[in-house]
Scaffold this motif. Structure first.
Motif, mmCIF file in Angstrom:
data_model
loop_
_atom_site.group_PDB
_atom_site.id
_atom_site.type_symbol
_atom_site.label_atom_id
_atom_site.label_comp_id
_atom_site.label_asym_id
_atom_site.label_seq_id
_atom_site.Cartn_x
_atom_site.Cartn_y
_atom_site.Cartn_z
ATOM 1 N N VAL A 1 0.834 -1.199 0.000
ATOM 2 C CA VAL A 1 0.000 0.000 0.000
ATOM 3 C C VAL A 1 0.871 1.253 0.000
ATOM 4 O O VAL A 1 0.599 2.221 -0.718
ATOM 5 C CB VAL A 1 -0.982 -0.015 1.192
ATOM 6 C CG1 VAL A 1 -1.686 1.325 1.351
ATOM 7 C CG2 VAL A 1 -2.004 -1.124 1.012
ATOM 8 N N GLN B 1 -7.273 7.293 -11.419
ATOM 9 C CA GLN B 1 -7.828 6.575 -10.267
ATOM 10 C C GLN B 1 -7.994 5.090 -10.555
ATOM 11 O O GLN B 1 -7.756 4.255 -9.695
ATOM 12 C CB GLN B 1 -9.177 7.206 -9.880
ATOM 13 C CG GLN B 1 -9.689 6.795 -8.540
ATOM 14 C CD GLN B 1 -8.893 7.404 -7.387
ATOM 15 O OE1 GLN B 1 -8.274 8.433 -7.527
ATOM 16 N NE2 GLN B 1 -8.923 6.737 -6.258
ATOM 17 N N TRP B 2 -8.423 4.738 -11.771
ATOM 18 C CA TRP B 2 -8.635 3.328 -12.098
ATOM 19 C C TRP B 2 -7.319 2.557 -12.026
ATOM 20 O O TRP B 2 -7.306 1.406 -11.609
ATOM 21 C CB TRP B 2 -9.291 3.161 -13.465
ATOM 22 C CG TRP B 2 -8.467 3.638 -14.626
ATOM 23 C CD1 TRP B 2 -8.506 4.868 -15.197
ATOM 24 C CD2 TRP B 2 -7.463 2.897 -15.318
ATOM 25 N NE1 TRP B 2 -7.583 4.941 -16.208
ATOM 26 C CE2 TRP B 2 -6.936 3.740 -16.308
ATOM 27 C CE3 TRP B 2 -6.964 1.604 -15.205
ATOM 28 C CZ2 TRP B 2 -5.933 3.335 -17.169
ATOM 29 C CZ3 TRP B 2 -5.963 1.196 -16.075
ATOM 30 C CH2 TRP B 2 -5.459 2.055 -17.038
ATOM 31 N N MET C 1 -3.747 -1.680 -6.561
ATOM 32 C CA MET C 1 -4.120 -2.184 -5.241
ATOM 33 C C MET C 1 -4.649 -3.613 -5.358
ATOM 34 O O MET C 1 -4.294 -4.481 -4.561
ATOM 35 C CB MET C 1 -5.177 -1.292 -4.587
ATOM 36 C CG MET C 1 -4.641 0.009 -4.086
ATOM 37 S SD MET C 1 -3.481 -0.263 -2.738
ATOM 38 C CE MET C 1 -3.150 1.404 -2.272
ATOM 39 N N LEU C 2 -5.458 -3.869 -6.362
ATOM 40 C CA LEU C 2 -5.978 -5.218 -6.586
ATOM 41 C C LEU C 2 -4.855 -6.178 -6.965
ATOM 42 O O LEU C 2 -4.851 -7.339 -6.539
ATOM 43 C CB LEU C 2 -7.049 -5.190 -7.677
ATOM 44 C CG LEU C 2 -7.760 -6.506 -7.957
ATOM 45 C CD1 LEU C 2 -8.476 -6.997 -6.704
ATOM 46 C CD2 LEU C 2 -8.742 -6.331 -9.090
ATOM 47 N N ASN D 1 0.936 3.988 -3.055
ATOM 48 C CA ASN D 1 0.637 5.391 -2.745
ATOM 49 C C ASN D 1 1.774 6.314 -3.144
ATOM 50 O O ASN D 1 1.538 7.384 -3.701
ATOM 51 C CB ASN D 1 0.317 5.559 -1.263
ATOM 52 C CG ASN D 1 -1.104 5.188 -0.948
ATOM 53 O OD1 ASN D 1 -2.024 5.514 -1.681
ATOM 54 N ND2 ASN D 1 -1.284 4.488 0.151
ATOM 55 N N TYR E 1 -4.809 3.234 -10.056
ATOM 56 C CA TYR E 1 -4.526 3.109 -8.628
ATOM 57 C C TYR E 1 -5.250 1.886 -8.052
ATOM 58 O O TYR E 1 -4.649 1.059 -7.372
ATOM 59 C CB TYR E 1 -4.967 4.387 -7.913
ATOM 60 C CG TYR E 1 -4.851 4.346 -6.417
ATOM 61 C CD1 TYR E 1 -3.636 4.560 -5.786
ATOM 62 C CD2 TYR E 1 -5.968 4.093 -5.621
ATOM 63 C CE1 TYR E 1 -3.529 4.533 -4.407
ATOM 64 C CE2 TYR E 1 -5.871 4.061 -4.252
ATOM 65 C CZ TYR E 1 -4.649 4.281 -3.641
ATOM 66 O OH TYR E 1 -4.552 4.240 -2.276
ATOM 67 N N TYR E 2 -6.526 1.768 -8.373
ATOM 68 C CA TYR E 2 -7.300 0.630 -7.863
ATOM 69 C C TYR E 2 -6.823 -0.685 -8.461
ATOM 70 O O TYR E 2 -6.810 -1.721 -7.787
ATOM 71 C CB TYR E 2 -8.794 0.824 -8.111
ATOM 72 C CG TYR E 2 -9.390 1.906 -7.249
ATOM 73 C CD1 TYR E 2 -9.254 1.866 -5.871
ATOM 74 C CD2 TYR E 2 -10.076 2.975 -7.817
ATOM 75 C CE1 TYR E 2 -9.786 2.858 -5.071
ATOM 76 C CE2 TYR E 2 -10.613 3.977 -7.020
ATOM 77 C CZ TYR E 2 -10.465 3.909 -5.651
ATOM 78 O OH TYR E 2 -10.989 4.892 -4.860
ATOM 79 N N MET E 3 -6.414 -0.672 -9.708
ATOM 80 C CA MET E 3 -5.894 -1.895 -10.336
ATOM 81 C C MET E 3 -4.596 -2.340 -9.664
ATOM 82 O O MET E 3 -4.376 -3.540 -9.451
ATOM 83 C CB MET E 3 -5.674 -1.684 -11.831
ATOM 84 C CG MET E 3 -6.955 -1.528 -12.628
ATOM 85 S SD MET E 3 -8.062 -2.931 -12.480
ATOM 86 C CE MET E 3 -7.211 -4.115 -13.474
#
Length: 72
Positions: free
Chosen positions: A29, A43-44, A50-51, A33, A46-48
Motif C-alpha cells: 500500500v 484513479q482506475w 491495489m488489486l 501510494n 490506482y485501484y488496479m
C-alpha cells in the motif's frame, strides 16, 4: 472458552504468518501510494495496482513456501 480467549490463542498460533501478512500489506500500500503521489496517475490504475497486490501477495507466499522446502 470466550471469543477473546479464542482470538488470543489464534494470534499465538499464527503470530509469524500474521506479521508477514501485515508487513507485506503495509509495504504494498505504501509503494502504490508513493508511486501515485509522484506520477499522479488515473484513479482506475490506482485501484488496479491495489488489486494486483492480492496476486502479488499469493506469489510472495508461494515463493516463501518453495524457499522453505528447498532449504529444509
Amino acid at each position: 472458552m470466550s471469543a477473546l480467549d479464542r482470538l488470543g490463542e489464534y494470534v499465538r498460533e499464527h503470530r509469524g504468518g500474521l506479521l508477514t501478512d501485515f508487513v507485506f500489506a503495509l509495504a504494498w500500500v505504501t509503494l502504490v501510494n508513493v508511486i501515485f503521489v509522484v506520477v499522479d496517475g488515473p484513479q482506475w490504475a490506482y485501484y488496479m495496482l491495489m488489486l494486483a497486490g492480492v496476486l502479488a501477495y499469493f506469489g510472495f507466499v508461494w515463493s516463501l513456501e518453495i524457499a522453505r522446502e528447498g532449504s529444509g
